[in-house]
Design a protein around this motif. Structure first.
Motif, PDB file in Angstrom:
ATOM      1  N   SER A  34       0.977  -1.215  -0.087  1.00  0.00           N
ATOM      2  CA  SER A  34      -0.106  -0.003   0.009  1.00  0.00           C
ATOM      3  C   SER A  34       0.953   1.330  -0.217  1.00  0.00           C
ATOM      4  O   SER A  34       0.604   2.202  -0.625  1.00  0.00           O
ATOM      5  N   SER A  35       1.748   1.299   0.871  1.00  0.00           N
ATOM      6  CA  SER A  35       2.616   2.304   0.793  1.00  0.00           C
ATOM      7  C   SER A  35       3.982   1.880   1.500  1.00  0.00           C
ATOM      8  O   SER A  35       4.019   0.937   2.416  1.00  0.00           O
ATOM      9  N   PRO A  36       5.135   2.662   1.284  1.00  0.00           N
ATOM     10  CA  PRO A  36       6.267   2.447   2.146  1.00  0.00           C
ATOM     11  C   PRO A  36       6.087   2.798   3.559  1.00  0.00           C
ATOM     12  O   PRO A  36       5.507   3.929   3.896  1.00  0.00           O
ATOM     13  N   THR A  37       6.556   1.921   4.506  1.00  0.00           N
ATOM     14  CA  THR A  37       6.243   1.971   6.002  1.00  0.00           C
ATOM     15  C   THR A  37       7.674   1.794   6.734  1.00  0.00           C
ATOM     16  O   THR A  37       8.526   0.947   6.013  1.00  0.00           O
ATOM     17  N   GLU A  38       8.012   2.531   7.694  1.00  0.00           N
ATOM     18  CA  GLU A  38       9.072   2.328   8.513  1.00  0.00           C
ATOM     19  C   GLU A  38       8.900   1.081   9.427  1.00  0.00           C
ATOM     20  O   GLU A  38       7.724   0.710   9.797  1.00  0.00           O
ATOM     21  N   LEU A  39       9.960   0.348   9.772  1.00  0.00           N
ATOM     22  CA  LEU A  39       9.984  -0.867  10.339  1.00  0.00           C
ATOM     23  C   LEU A  39      10.561  -0.743  11.899  1.00  0.00           C
ATOM     24  O   LEU A  39      10.601  -2.015  12.628  1.00  0.00           O
ATOM     25  N   VAL A  40      11.360   0.363  12.227  1.00  0.00           N
ATOM     26  CA  VAL A  40      11.937   0.549  13.202  1.00  0.00           C
ATOM     27  C   VAL A  40      10.722   0.337  14.614  1.00  0.00           C
ATOM     28  O   VAL A  40      11.211  -0.485  15.341  1.00  0.00           O
ATOM     29  N   THR A  41      10.018   1.066  14.663  1.00  0.00           N
ATOM     30  CA  THR A  41       8.981   1.016  15.751  1.00  0.00           C
ATOM     31  C   THR A  41       8.341  -0.505  16.106  1.00  0.00           C
ATOM     32  O   THR A  41       8.080  -0.740  17.014  1.00  0.00           O
ATOM     33  N   PRO A  42       8.087  -1.081  15.074  1.00  0.00           N
ATOM     34  CA  PRO A  42       7.257  -2.417  15.192  1.00  0.00           C
ATOM     35  C   PRO A  42       8.221  -3.405  15.721  1.00  0.00           C
ATOM     36  O   PRO A  42       8.016  -4.096  16.455  1.00  0.00           O
ATOM     37  N   VAL A  43       9.664  -3.185  15.129  1.00  0.00           N
ATOM     38  CA  VAL A  43      10.539  -4.126  15.752  1.00  0.00           C
ATOM     39  C   VAL A  43      10.952  -3.773  16.972  1.00  0.00           C
ATOM     40  O   VAL A  43      10.883  -4.850  17.659  1.00  0.00           O
ATOM     41  N   LEU A  44      11.194  -2.608  17.508  1.00  0.00           N
ATOM     42  CA  LEU A  44      11.384  -2.411  18.902  1.00  0.00           C
ATOM     43  C   LEU A  44      10.347  -2.779  19.553  1.00  0.00           C
ATOM     44  O   LEU A  44      10.508  -3.228  20.844  1.00  0.00           O
ATOM     45  N   GLY A  45       9.098  -2.311  19.535  1.00  0.00           N
ATOM     46  CA  GLY A  45       7.836  -2.545  20.106  1.00  0.00           C
ATOM     47  C   GLY A  45       7.792  -3.928  20.430  1.00  0.00           C
ATOM     48  O   GLY A  45       7.405  -4.453  21.552  1.00  0.00           O
ATOM     49  N   GLY A  46       7.842  -4.926  19.448  1.00  0.00           N
ATOM     50  CA  GLY A  46       7.987  -6.144  19.671  1.00  0.00           C
ATOM     51  C   GLY A  46       9.065  -6.815  20.522  1.00  0.00           C
ATOM     52  O   GLY A  46       8.495  -7.595  21.321  1.00  0.00           O
ATOM     53  N   LEU A  47      10.122  -6.394  20.542  1.00  0.00           N
ATOM     54  CA  LEU A  47      11.237  -6.818  21.113  1.00  0.00           C
ATOM     55  C   LEU A  47      11.056  -6.604  22.617  1.00  0.00           C
ATOM     56  O   LEU A  47      11.103  -7.189  23.342  1.00  0.00           O
ATOM     57  N   ALA A  48      10.516  -5.345  23.033  1.00  0.00           N
ATOM     58  CA  ALA A  48      10.339  -4.711  24.195  1.00  0.00           C
ATOM     59  C   ALA A  48       9.236  -5.592  24.873  1.00  0.00           C
ATOM     60  O   ALA A  48       9.272  -6.149  25.964  1.00  0.00           O
ATOM     61  N   LEU A  49       8.253  -5.979  24.261  1.00  0.00           N
ATOM     62  CA  LEU A  49       7.043  -6.724  24.626  1.00  0.00           C
ATOM     63  C   LEU A  49       7.537  -8.141  25.092  1.00  0.00           C
ATOM     64  O   LEU A  49       7.556  -8.963  25.936  1.00  0.00           O
ATOM     65  N   ALA A  50       8.500  -8.853  23.955  1.00  0.00           N
ATOM     66  CA  ALA A  50       9.147 -10.132  24.351  1.00  0.00           C
ATOM     67  C   ALA A  50      10.030 -10.220  25.546  1.00  0.00           C
ATOM     68  O   ALA A  50       9.967 -11.044  26.074  1.00  0.00           O
ATOM     69  N   LEU A  51      10.875  -9.193  25.675  1.00  0.00           N
ATOM     70  CA  LEU A  51      11.574  -9.031  26.870  1.00  0.00           C
ATOM     71  C   LEU A  51      10.833  -8.797  28.107  1.00  0.00           C
ATOM     72  O   LEU A  51      11.270  -9.640  29.242  1.00  0.00           O
ATOM     73  N   ALA A  52       9.829  -7.964  28.041  1.00  0.00           N
ATOM     74  CA  ALA A  52       8.874  -7.894  29.264  1.00  0.00           C
ATOM     75  C   ALA A  52       8.623  -9.225  29.622  1.00  0.00           C
ATOM     76  O   ALA A  52       8.609  -9.571  30.844  1.00  0.00           O
ATOM     77  N   CYS A  53       7.782  -9.864  28.642  1.00  0.00           N
ATOM     78  CA  CYS A  53       7.329 -11.324  28.927  1.00  0.00           C
ATOM     79  C   CYS A  53       8.278 -12.154  29.367  1.00  0.00           C
ATOM     80  O   CYS A  53       7.915 -12.931  30.305  1.00  0.00           O
ATOM     81  N   LEU A  54       9.463 -12.460  29.032  1.00  0.00           N
ATOM     82  CA  LEU A  54      10.588 -13.022  29.356  1.00  0.00           C
ATOM     83  C   LEU A  54      10.898 -12.702  30.739  1.00  0.00           C
ATOM     84  O   LEU A  54      11.193 -13.941  31.601  1.00  0.00           O
ATOM     85  N   ALA A  55      10.917 -11.483  31.064  1.00  0.00           N
ATOM     86  CA  ALA A  55      11.338 -11.111  32.517  1.00  0.00           C
ATOM     87  C   ALA A  55      10.109 -11.782  33.610  1.00  0.00           C
ATOM     88  O   ALA A  55      10.886 -12.242  34.601  1.00  0.00           O
ATOM     89  N   ILE A  56       8.883 -11.676  33.095  1.00  0.00           N
ATOM     90  CA  ILE A  56       7.985 -12.039  34.039  1.00  0.00           C
ATOM     91  C   ILE A  56       7.859 -13.588  34.076  1.00  0.00           C
ATOM     92  O   ILE A  56       7.733 -14.131  35.280  1.00  0.00           O
ATOM     93  N   SER A  57       8.414 -14.465  33.091  1.00  0.00           N
ATOM     94  CA  SER A  57       8.463 -15.640  32.912  1.00  0.00           C
ATOM     95  C   SER A  57       9.467 -16.321  34.134  1.00  0.00           C
ATOM     96  O   SER A  57       9.248 -17.155  34.767  1.00  0.00           O
ATOM     97  N   LEU A  58      10.636 -15.583  33.925  1.00  0.00           N
ATOM     98  CA  LEU A  58      11.834 -15.682  34.587  1.00  0.00           C
ATOM     99  C   LEU A  58      11.544 -15.645  36.063  1.00  0.00           C
ATOM    100  O   LEU A  58      12.197 -16.156  36.904  1.00  0.00           O
ATOM    101  N   ALA A  59      10.898 -14.642  36.537  1.00  0.00           N
ATOM    102  CA  ALA A  59      10.457 -14.190  37.865  1.00  0.00           C
ATOM    103  C   ALA A  59       9.655 -15.387  38.423  1.00  0.00           C
ATOM    104  O   ALA A  59       9.745 -15.752  39.341  1.00  0.00           O
ATOM    105  N   GLY A  60       8.684 -15.612  37.621  1.00  0.00           N
ATOM    106  CA  GLY A  60       7.730 -16.557  38.017  1.00  0.00           C
ATOM    107  C   GLY A  60       8.494 -18.222  38.309  1.00  0.00           C
ATOM    108  O   GLY A  60       7.920 -18.829  39.210  1.00  0.00           O
TER     109      GLY A  60
END
Length: 328
Positions: free
Chosen positions: A195-221
């Motif tokens: 549809s149009s050129p889109t930037e990929l920095v924010t979705p990559v960083l957003g997904g990485l932040a969520l993954a790391l947060a979920c991993l931290a919670i899992s490790l704490a559990g």
């Protein structure tokens, strides 16, 4: 949207969309019933089994925002085919795994490839049916078919595991993903341009932040507090990078302003609430470990709530077409 040389083929598109989602759902639904046999073969502890269980979920968060941005940038056809190929690779690694690293790698790939199949599959239904009433009914039908997958996949998975071994279950995922790859190629065709050129920095960083947060919670559990704190700090730093990227981008792909839309926060809250209450995955694992029940019996126990889900999905799909989604 241009689909193939002969124009749109709604039926084939819907079949492709549902199969794409079914591949991801089948992986989720059948995984819990093969994990205990996998743990027995690889001599995994309970903590190791928990790691193996949460790895796909953590990995899937990496691609959860990226899927939509890639579909806009490269087209739905390319993303569906690429995701199906990743799913094939992950299922093949799991089926052939002779060591734990290979098994973990396979589950990571299945997690990363599964989310785009669901996201893009839903978007196919959304763009195929422009009439709100037909779209609501179709989403109701798709939602009703989803519990069917959760009924059939555990039964098939447990029967396969009990009769010829758990390694043939990932083979089933591989075949389904390969069929999805083929259907995406012929049903969407090459006429699905970006549809149009889109930037990929924010979705990559957003997904990485969520993954790391979920991993931290899992490790704490699991009791690994220091590791959880360290990864949580990294997740916070990545979230800060996301905030900076959002401020500097004129048209970010991960645009949080969508939550200003009336009803957006309510919808997001409903989704989060429903997923937060869904602990059936770990309940089934606990029952297997605690009571050592036969796998087919465990699969049958999972059928009743799914039947209720089918009835609810059909009802809410019909209500949405009659009185509107907001009222439902």
């Amino acid at each position: 949207m241009h689909v193939g040389r002969r124009g749109p083929r709604p039926t084939l598109l819907v079949v492709t969309a549902f199969l794409a989602m079914a591949v991801s759902l089948t992986f989720e639904a059948a995984s819990e019933f093969i994990l205990v046999p996998v743990a027995d073969e690889f001599s995994l502890s309970v903590d190791g089994l928990n790691y193996l269980a949460v790895v796909p979920t953590v990995a899937s968060l990496i691609s959860i925002f990226l899927a939509g941005a890639l579909a806009v940038r490269y087209g739905r056809r390319a993303v569906l085919m690429g995701s199906a190929a990743i799913m094939c690779a992950g299922a093949a690694l799991m089926s052939l795994a002779t060591s734990l690293p290979v098994m973990f790698a396979g589950r990571v790939l299945c997690g990363v490839g599964g989310v785009p199949l669901t996201v893009v599959g839903l978007s196919l239904v959304n763009v195929t049916f422009s009439d709100p009433a037909r779209r609501a009914k179709m989403f109701g039908l798709m939602a009703a078919l989803t519990p069917v997958v959760y009924i059939l996949a555990p039964v098939a998975g447990t029967l396969i595991t009990a009769s010829i071994g758990w390694r043939f279950v990932p083979t089933l995922w591989l075949v389904a993903a390969a069929v999805t790859f083929f259907l995406a190629r012929i049903s969407i065709g090459a006429g699905d341009p970006p549809s149009s050129p889109t930037e990929l920095v924010t979705p990559v960083l957003g997904g990485l932040a969520l993954a790391l947060a979920c991993l931290a919670i899992s490790l704490a559990g699991l009791g690994f507090v220091m590791w959880a704190i360290a990864i949580g700090i990294v997740a916070a730093m990545v979230m800060g990078a996301v905030a900076m990227a959002l401020r500097r981008s004129d048209r970010p792909s991960l645009d949080l302003r969508v939550f200003r839309t009336p009803g957006a926060l309510l919808a997001a809250g409903a989704i989060i609430f429903s997923f937060a209450l869904d602990i059936s995955y770990f309940v089934n694992l606990y029952i297997q470990l605690r009571y050592q029940l036969p796998l087919p019996y465990l699969a049958l126990l999972a059928i009743l709530p799914e039947l209720a889900g089918i009835a609810g999905s059909l009802t809410f799909g019909w209500l949405a077409s009659q009185i509107g989604r907001a009222h439902v």
